[in-house]
Design an enzyme around this catalytic site. Structure first.
Site, PDB file in Angstrom:
ATOM      1  CG  PHE A   1      -2.761  12.927 -12.370  1.00 11.09           C
ATOM      2  CD1 PHE A   1      -4.013  13.008 -12.963  1.00 11.09           C
ATOM      3  CD2 PHE A   1      -2.627  13.374 -11.064  1.00 11.09           C
ATOM      4  CE1 PHE A   1      -5.103  13.521 -12.260  1.00 11.09           C
ATOM      5  CE2 PHE A   1      -3.700  13.897 -10.364  1.00 11.09           C
ATOM      6  CZ  PHE A   1      -4.942  13.970 -10.973  1.00 11.09           C
TER       7      PHE A   1
ATOM      8  CD  GLU B   1       4.280   7.917 -10.593  1.00 10.50           C
ATOM      9  OE1 GLU B   1       4.382   8.999 -11.189  1.00 10.50           O
ATOM     10  OE2 GLU B   1       4.640   7.758  -9.412  1.00 10.50           O
ATOM     11  NE  ARG B   2      -1.272   8.580  -9.500  1.00 11.86           N
ATOM     12  CZ  ARG B   2      -0.446   7.803  -8.800  1.00 11.86           C
ATOM     13  NH1 ARG B   2      -0.050   6.642  -9.294  1.00 11.86           N
ATOM     14  NH2 ARG B   2      -0.042   8.155  -7.602  1.00 11.86           N
TER      15      ARG B   2
ATOM     16  CB  SER C   1       1.122  17.601  -4.516  1.00 10.75           C
ATOM     17  OG  SER C   1       2.196  16.709  -4.358  1.00 10.75           O
TER      18      SER C   1
ATOM     19  CB  CYS D   1      -3.184  23.539 -10.592  1.00  9.63           C
ATOM     20  SG  CYS D   1      -2.783  24.394 -12.112  1.00  9.63           S
TER      21      CYS D   1
ATOM     22  CD  GLU E   1      -4.360  20.866  -4.945  1.00  9.65           C
ATOM     23  OE1 GLU E   1      -3.372  20.217  -4.551  1.00  9.65           O
ATOM     24  OE2 GLU E   1      -4.370  21.519  -5.998  1.00  9.65           O
TER      25      GLU E   1
HETATM   26  P1  NAD Z   1       2.316  14.664  -7.383  1.00  9.40           P
HETATM   27  O1  NAD Z   1       3.028  15.676  -6.583  1.00  9.40           O
HETATM   28  O2  NAD Z   1       1.801  13.448  -6.704  1.00  9.40           O
HETATM   29  O3  NAD Z   1       3.244  14.121  -8.574  1.00  9.40           O
HETATM   30  C1  NAD Z   1       3.900  14.994  -9.449  1.00  9.40           C
HETATM   31  C2  NAD Z   1       5.190  14.326  -9.923  1.00  9.40           C
HETATM   32  O4  NAD Z   1       6.037  14.085  -8.807  1.00  9.40           O
HETATM   33  C3  NAD Z   1       4.980  12.989 -10.609  1.00  9.40           C
HETATM   34  O5  NAD Z   1       5.819  12.909 -11.737  1.00  9.40           O
HETATM   35  C4  NAD Z   1       5.366  11.980  -9.545  1.00  9.40           C
HETATM   36  O6  NAD Z   1       5.906  10.792 -10.093  1.00  9.40           O
HETATM   37  C5  NAD Z   1       6.409  12.715  -8.733  1.00  9.40           C
HETATM   38  N1  NAD Z   1       6.417  12.296  -7.319  1.00  9.40           N
HETATM   39  C6  NAD Z   1       5.349  11.872  -6.594  1.00  9.40           C
HETATM   40  N2  NAD Z   1       5.742  11.573  -5.341  1.00  9.40           N
HETATM   41  C7  NAD Z   1       7.057  11.836  -5.263  1.00  9.40           C
HETATM   42  C8  NAD Z   1       8.024  11.748  -4.214  1.00  9.40           C
HETATM   43  N3  NAD Z   1       7.692  11.338  -2.999  1.00  9.40           N
HETATM   44  N4  NAD Z   1       9.290  12.117  -4.479  1.00  9.40           N
HETATM   45  C9  NAD Z   1       9.640  12.541  -5.709  1.00  9.40           C
HETATM   46  N5  NAD Z   1       8.759  12.633  -6.745  1.00  9.40           N
HETATM   47  C10 NAD Z   1       7.485  12.300  -6.524  1.00  9.40           C
HETATM   48  O7  NAD Z   1       1.133  15.439  -8.138  1.00  9.40           O
HETATM   49  P2  NAD Z   1      -0.018  14.838  -9.042  1.00  9.40           P
HETATM   50  O8  NAD Z   1      -0.997  14.125  -8.182  1.00  9.40           O
HETATM   51  O9  NAD Z   1       0.538  14.124 -10.211  1.00  9.40           O
HETATM   52  O10 NAD Z   1      -0.675  16.190  -9.592  1.00  9.40           O
HETATM   53  C11 NAD Z   1      -1.638  16.924  -8.895  1.00  9.40           C
HETATM   54  C12 NAD Z   1      -1.031  18.090  -8.160  1.00  9.40           C
HETATM   55  O11 NAD Z   1      -0.346  18.948  -9.090  1.00  9.40           O
HETATM   56  C13 NAD Z   1      -2.060  18.987  -7.505  1.00  9.40           C
HETATM   57  O12 NAD Z   1      -1.583  19.373  -6.251  1.00  9.40           O
HETATM   58  C14 NAD Z   1      -2.150  20.189  -8.425  1.00  9.40           C
HETATM   59  O13 NAD Z   1      -2.591  21.384  -7.826  1.00  9.40           O
HETATM   60  C15 NAD Z   1      -0.743  20.295  -8.876  1.00  9.40           C
HETATM   61  N6  NAD Z   1      -0.621  21.049 -10.122  1.00  9.40           N
HETATM   62  C16 NAD Z   1      -0.105  22.293 -10.045  1.00  9.40           C
HETATM   63  C17 NAD Z   1      -0.002  23.052 -11.181  1.00  9.40           C
HETATM   64  C18 NAD Z   1       0.577  24.431 -11.133  1.00  9.40           C
HETATM   65  O14 NAD Z   1       0.931  24.959 -12.179  1.00  9.40           O
HETATM   66  N7  NAD Z   1       0.718  25.038  -9.981  1.00  9.40           N
HETATM   67  C19 NAD Z   1      -0.417  22.518 -12.409  1.00  9.40           C
HETATM   68  C20 NAD Z   1      -0.926  21.229 -12.447  1.00  9.40           C
HETATM   69  C21 NAD Z   1      -1.020  20.496 -11.286  1.00  9.40           C
END
Ligand code: NAD
Length: 499
Positions: free
Chosen positions: A149, A176-177, A226, A281, A384
């Site tokens: 998101f 989805e957010r 994440s 991130c 985090e």
């Molecule tokens: P998230 O892991 O909750 O969601 C990311 C994606 O995964 C979304 O599209 C979501 O729909 C999907 N998802 C969520 N739960 C799932 C499940 N159980 N099974 C399969 N798919 C699932 O992350 P977020 O809250 O959207 O984003 C924040 C996180 O992203 C933080 O941890 C941040 O550090 C990380 N991030 C990392 C980078 C990088 O380049 N390393 C960049 C941006 C964000």
């Protein structure tokens, strides 16, 4: 209530699964739209369309493919304000920060206009008598990306621009957010000349993600989000024989040496720690001043700066430093972790728990927090937080400071503030973290370099954008060709080195 769609085969298509997620305006707390959550069947339909479109797209010559991105960049600039407004309304980040989100993705599109140069193969003339050898980069086929998101424009653009420039079709499963900007990007790609079906947006949750992971046609999966989900997607996707790259969470340390310009370091910490409400991130979430005196002076400089931070809705324009966090669940999680910090003995020197914004009482705003005397055993250090919470861990020496960063399980980004070149060099050489800033708080590499962390911040071999993207989105094929001249020598059965 607005009902959002998928974007399939060049059309906005209503969801048929009957399942929806709420899309909030984080500043007001109101549900502003419903986004459909795709079923396996809906995802599979999009993949079928993508597979058909990809065969034709791959045959379009690389320069013509690049021209689509060239036109797309123009459209992104044309619609910048509209995109940024939509982005801020769903994500909560400030309007200038939303533009930055789009701009950093746009720069990757600009870089991908050079795809024909990157896709040129290799050729060895006369590798043996009458033998030429050449390697070519071919598209993978149908590729997919699952995005978080916090950068709803930049991260989809990081993925689909190189994938499409390389001749692949791409299925985007955005967060989805905040799914509206990804839908708008797909529309703009088509306006730029991309054939229908090459870029599709399928909204959804775990069901759509699993449908991607278990679909045999999809050749590669890119993920940013994440760490627990990154680990799941990497393991599952690889087990299904796909090429997978996953980028996960972070806990970025900034080391402040006694010789650093402390005003500069404090200013940098304010932007890197609290900008975008800490939902980056590459945010700095741990400050490590070296020496008690440095720590005392740094904390003294941070407190008034933090107290002056302006927190508000994006509609307040440039007059806001950061906005709300993305959901009430995110807010609760941040405040829960703050409480563990207090319970485990950290000193809360700026307490943002009672923050309330008049007129926006239902918004997901979180006040800025500063902890001092945090220790590595505390949850606020290990986990985090992804919110406006900065932890100070005091170190006696440089060695103790670098060891903290070396030992932390995450390895996305880090920074050091010092006036000493020797210390800076030593830090850059020894640290086991992917992106390093020297007197730069958020060292996000530009489009033509690659982006990626180390340790638990990444699963996979290649980074995002830069030259790695062209490797990730293509397969190498090497041809050894002999066109005999003169009399044929008959068959050869032994594998032997070239003469
Ligand atoms: P998230 O892991 O909750 O969601 C990311 C994606 O995964 C979304 O599209 C979501 O729909 C999907 N998802 C969520 N739960 C799932 C499940 N159980 N099974 C399969 N798919 C699932 O992350 P977020 O809250 O959207 O984003 C924040 C996180 O992203 C933080 O941890 C941040 O550090 C990380 N991030 C990392 C980078 C990088 O380049 N390393 C960049 C941006 C964000």
């Amino acid at each position: 209530m607005q009902e959002l769609t998928h974007y399939i085969n060049g059309e906005h298509v209503k969801g048929t699964s009957g399942r929806f997620a709420d899309v909030f305006n984080p500043a007001t707390g109101e549900v502003q739209a419903k986004v459909p959550l795709a079923s396996k069947e809906e995802l599979e339909k999009a993949v079928e369309i993508a597979a058909e479109a990809q065969v034709k797209w791959e045959k379009v010559n690389p320069q013509r493919r690049a021209r689509v991105l060239m036109a797309f960049v123009g459209l992104l600039n044309r619609d910048m304000d509209k995109l940024a407004e939509t982005l801020s309304r769903e994500h909560g980040k400030t309007f200038p920060d939303a533009k930055g989100d789009i701009q950093r993705g746009l720069e990757v599109c600009e870089y991908c206009i050079g795809a024909p140069q990157m896709l040129k193969g290799e050729f060895t003339d006369s590798a043996g008598p009458g033998i030429d050898m050449y390697s070519m980069r071919q598209a993978l086929g149908v590729t997919a990306g699952i995005t978080p998101f916090n950068f709803p424009a930049m991260i989809p653009l990081w993925m689909f621009a190189p994938a499409i420039a390389c001749g692949n079709a791409f299925i985007l499963k955005p967060s989805e957010r905040d799914p509206s900007v990804p839908l708008m990007l797909a529309e703009l790609m088509e306006e730029a000349g991309l054939p229908k079906g090459v870029l599709q947006v399928v909204n959804g949750d775990k069901e759509a993600v699993d449908a991607i992971l278990y679909n045999d046609t999809i050749q590669s999966v890119g993920f940013v989000g994440s760490t627990p989900i990154a680990e799941y997607i990497y393991g599952t996707g690889c087990a299904q024989g796909k090429r997978v790259q996953c980028f996960g969470g972070a806990k970025n340390h900034m080391i402040i040496m006694p010789d650093a310009d402390l005003d500069q370091a404090a200013d940098a910490l304010i932007g890197a720690g609290y900008g975008a409400a800490g939902e980056r991130c590459m945010a700095i979430s741990v400050a490590v001043p070296v020496g008690e005196e440095t720590a005392d002076r740094l904390v003294e400089k941070l407190i008034p700066r933090i107290e002056k931070l302006k927190v508000g809705p994006y509609t307040a324009g440039d007059d806001v430093d950061y906005g709300p966090v993305v959901t009430s669940a995110a807010k609760e999680n941040i405040l829960r972790l703050v409480q563990t910090g207090i319970d485990q003995g950290a000193e809360l020197v700026v307490d943002g728990r009672d923050f309330n914004l008049q007129g926006y009482e239902d918004g997901f705003f979180v006040g800025a927090h500063l902890f001092d005397r945090v220790t590595p055993d505390m949850d606020i250090y290990k986990q985090e937080i992804f919110g406006p919470v900065l932890s100070t861990v005091r170190a006696d020496t440089y060695e103790e400071a670098i060891q903290l960063a070396l030992d932390h399980e995450y390895g996305n980004g880090t920074a050091i503030y010092t006036r000493d070149g020797d210390t800076a060099r030593d830090f850059a050489n020894r640290i086991n973290i992917g992106m390093v800033g020297i007197n730069v708080p958020i060292p996000v590499p530009l489009a033509y370099h690659t982006f990626g962390g180390w340790k638990k911040s990444v699963f996979g071999d290649l980074n995002q954008h830069g030259p790695d993207a062209f490797k990730f989105y293509t397969r190498t094929k090497t041809v050894t060709a002999r066109w005999p001249s003169g009399i044929k020598e008959g068959g050869e059965f032994n594998f032997k080195p070239m003469e």
